[in-house]
Every structure is written in C-alpha cells, then in structure tokens.
Design a protein around this motif. Structure first.
Motif, PDB file in Angstrom:
ATOM      1  N   ASP A 119       5.581   1.956   3.989  1.00 15.81           N
ATOM      2  CA  ASP A 119       4.677   1.651   5.090  1.00 15.81           C
ATOM      3  C   ASP A 119       5.509   1.250   6.296  1.00 15.81           C
ATOM      4  O   ASP A 119       6.738   1.072   6.195  1.00 15.81           O
ATOM      5  N   TYR A 177       4.798  -0.675  10.557  1.00 12.94           N
ATOM      6  CA  TYR A 177       3.912  -1.050  11.653  1.00 12.94           C
ATOM      7  C   TYR A 177       4.538  -0.614  12.971  1.00 12.94           C
ATOM      8  O   TYR A 177       5.731  -0.823  13.198  1.00 12.94           O
ATOM      9  N   LEU A 204      -5.680  -1.582  12.117  1.00 15.31           N
ATOM     10  CA  LEU A 204      -5.250  -0.854  10.922  1.00 15.31           C
ATOM     11  C   LEU A 204      -4.623   0.489  11.272  1.00 15.31           C
ATOM     12  O   LEU A 204      -3.757   0.988  10.534  1.00 15.31           O
ATOM     13  N   TYR A 222      -0.677   1.094  11.488  1.00 20.34           N
ATOM     14  CA  TYR A 222       0.154   1.104  10.280  1.00 20.34           C
ATOM     15  C   TYR A 222       0.158   2.501   9.669  1.00 20.34           C
ATOM     16  O   TYR A 222      -0.865   3.186   9.631  1.00 20.34           O
ATOM     17  N   SER A 254      -1.050   1.581   5.492  1.00 24.77           N
ATOM     18  CA  SER A 254      -1.859   0.434   5.067  1.00 24.77           C
ATOM     19  C   SER A 254      -3.309   0.815   4.789  1.00 24.77           C
ATOM     20  O   SER A 254      -3.944   0.277   3.871  1.00 24.77           O
ATOM     21  N   ARG A 255      -3.860   1.744   5.576  1.00 26.13           N
ATOM     22  CA  ARG A 255      -5.262   2.113   5.370  1.00 26.13           C
ATOM     23  C   ARG A 255      -5.478   2.730   3.992  1.00 26.13           C
ATOM     24  O   ARG A 255      -6.537   2.538   3.378  1.00 26.13           O
ATOM     25  N   GLY A 303       0.647  -3.136  -1.118  1.00 21.56           N
ATOM     26  CA  GLY A 303       1.400  -3.149   0.131  1.00 21.56           C
ATOM     27  C   GLY A 303       2.847  -2.753  -0.013  1.00 21.56           C
ATOM     28  O   GLY A 303       3.373  -2.615  -1.120  1.00 21.56           O
ATOM     29  N   SER A 350       3.289  -4.028   5.845  1.00 24.75           N
ATOM     30  CA  SER A 350       1.883  -3.701   5.635  1.00 24.75           C
ATOM     31  C   SER A 350       0.953  -4.772   6.204  1.00 24.75           C
ATOM     32  O   SER A 350       1.353  -5.920   6.430  1.00 24.75           O
ATOM     33  N   TYR A 351      -0.300  -4.396   6.390  1.00 25.46           N
ATOM     34  CA  TYR A 351      -1.328  -5.254   6.984  1.00 25.46           C
ATOM     35  C   TYR A 351      -1.837  -6.220   5.918  1.00 25.46           C
ATOM     36  O   TYR A 351      -2.840  -5.987   5.255  1.00 25.46           O
ATOM     37  N   LEU A 379      -5.426  -6.308   3.380  1.00 26.18           N
ATOM     38  CA  LEU A 379      -5.292  -6.063   1.940  1.00 26.18           C
ATOM     39  C   LEU A 379      -5.906  -7.202   1.129  1.00 26.18           C
ATOM     40  O   LEU A 379      -6.569  -6.960   0.106  1.00 26.18           O
ATOM     41  N   ARG A 403       4.953  -9.197   8.765  1.00 27.26           N
ATOM     42  CA  ARG A 403       5.228  -7.789   9.085  1.00 27.26           C
ATOM     43  C   ARG A 403       6.718  -7.479   8.988  1.00 27.26           C
ATOM     44  O   ARG A 403       7.291  -6.783   9.834  1.00 27.26           O
TER      45      ARG A 403
END
Length: 302
Positions: A167, A169, A179, A182, A185-186, A210, A214-215, A219, A232
């Motif tokens: 992942d 950001y 979201l 990222y 992350s979705r 994650g 990741s967010y 999560l 992050r």
C-alpha cells in the motif's frame, strides 16, 4: 543503466534508504520510463522515474540483509519469551496449580493469511512455521481480496485473518482522511467488511489488515482488530506475523492488550495499532487422547 524486472534497487532521491524489487517497467505518455517498485523488507509499493534508481550490488544487499536478520532475530526472541510465559501460566491453570501431573495439550489459533506479495507470503509462512502457528497462506492480488475472502473463511474456518500486501499514501491524491489517496487501502477495507458479514463478532474472528501507510482509522471502523498505519509510516513485512502469533498463543480467557502486542513488532505504535482483543488458544487434557486421535488421523484441532 539496464534495469530490468526482478532487480534490487534503491531511490537516489531518498538517499537509498530502502531496498526495492522492480516488478514492472512502464512507458509514460511523455515517453519517459516509470518503474513500479515493491519494498524488499517493508510493505510499500512505489513508482519512480528510471533515472532516480540505482542497482544495489550483491555485497551491499548482503550487508543490509545481515542487519535486517539481526532485527528479526531480536523480535523473534522476545516473542518466544512471551510464548514461554503464556505456556507456564496455562500449565499452572491446567494442573490446578501444579497439584496434578496430567499432561495437557494446547490448540493455538488457526491463521488464514492473504497476501498481495508472493515473496512476502513465503517469508511470513516460514516465520509462522518457526514459531509454531498453524497457518493457511493464500497469494491474492489486493483488488481480488474482497471477492475471495468469504469463500476462504467458509472453507478454512480460521480463528485469525490477515489481510495484507502493499500500500502507499499519496498527498497529491488527497488528504489522509480520503480513502482515494491510498493505493490499496480501499481493497483492504472492503475485504474486512466482507469478512465481518461472515463473522461479525470481534473475538470470534480476529482480523489484522493493512500494509505500509494504510488508512488505519478506516480499517478499524470496517471491523479490523489490528491494522496499519496510524502515523502513515512503513511497516515491516513480518509485523503481521508477530501480532497474530501473540494472539494465537494467548488463552481465550485472557485479553490481549495492544501494547503487549506492539512491543515485539519491528515497527511499533507508529505503524501498528488496534483494540483490546481476546486470545484464541485452547488448553485441554489428557494429552494421550489427542496423541491417539492424531495417529488415527481423526483430529484436526477443532
């Protein structure tokens, strides 16, 4: 410089701080080459212009791998210490305070590990085996995870589910609360939600979800017990293994406190977080019965 898929490289603009594996080379609309990278030790996916990369020679790779192995070994030893303490406590309870000499057996939690990187998956499976955690590993691209997780849960019936891969950001794509900013992350969020449709209770199926950057908040809201990445930052490839191994070997009558889990990881609280969760280990006796059932092939730990 002839960079090709599979080479180990570093980014000059980041002072060669991390090693990456080249997984794809694309030509942009402007004719410039763009290289897609997977972190060699951290769960980060990145892209970089061709001229920003330098190939890392074998000697440099070995030097860095030695330092990495020392960190992994230190974390493993801490985890084993925790395991032995947990086992002593279980033995004390099972024998009524050592008043009986009956042998007891333990059934650690079974793990379903879905990973978007086959190389990392092999590393994780090797560590699970070393620690003694029963695991079923599945390589699956991140975008395919939401569609596959339901069937896998029904078939494997895990106590713990790991949803991980790569992942990243990107500030240029939005705020940290968006979201869409990222890369994967979705998909992790969707996979957690699909898993919770099957098993809603947080203690009946423990979920780690994650990867790097990741967010985290999304999560956790989706139903994960543990996730990355609160600050992050990048997380290590083996961090999910250390977290779920602790849960796998903690008795179901005990609560796993978040810091007790994070202190043995390679990343710590900036990269990992979660909520209080019950362990999943079961202790029983006599051991002779399980030994006999195993020999006859009729006992599967359920």
């Amino acid at each position: 410089m002839d960079i090709k898929i599979g080479d180990i490289v570093a980014r000059k603009s980041y002072e060669c701080d991390l090693l990456f594996r080249v997984i794809d080379i694309k030509v942009r609309n402007d004719g410039e080459k763009e290289v897609i990278l997977h972190g060699e030790d951290v769960r980060l996916i990145a892209d970089a212009p061709f001229d920003d990369l330098i190939i890392i020679d074998e000697q440099e790779q070995q030097m860095r791998q030695k330092k990495e192995s020392e960190l992994i070994e230190q974390s493993y030893k801490l985890l084993r210490q925790d395991y032995h303490l947990l086992k002593q406590k279980s033995e004390y309870r099972a024998t009524g305070g050592y008043q009986t000499e009956e042998d007891f057996f333990q059934i650690p939690g079974r793990v379903l590990h879905m990973d978007g990187d086959p190389v990392y998956l092999r590393k994780c499976l090797s560590m699970y085996e070393r620690i003694g955690v029963p695991v079923h590993g599945i390589y699956c691209e991140e975008k395919e995870m939401p569609e596959r997780v339901g069937e896998l849960i029904d078939r494997i019936r895990p106590d713990i589910l790991v949803i991980t891969g790569h992942d990243s950001y990107s500030k240029s794509k939005g705020k940290a609360t968006d979201l869409k900013a990222y890369r994967h992350s979705r998909y992790f969020v969707q996979t957690v939600k699909e898993a919770r449709k099957r098993i809603p209770h947080l203690d009946q199926l423990v979920i780690f979800a994650g990867a790097c950057q990741s967010y985290f908040e999304s999560l956790i809201r989706a139903g994960a017990n543990f996730a990355s990445s609160p600050a992050r930052v990048n997380i290590h490839a083996l961090d999910p293994v250390y977290i779920v191994s602790r849960i796998s070997f903690t008795p179901f009558i005990e609560t796993v406190h978040v810091w007790d889990v994070l202190r043995n990881t390679l990343t710590g609280e900036k990269g990992l977080g979660g909520i209080e969760t019950k362990g999943v280990l079961r202790t029983g006796m006599p051991f002779r019965l399980i030994e006999k059932e195993n020999q006859e092939g009729r006992y599967d730990g359920r």
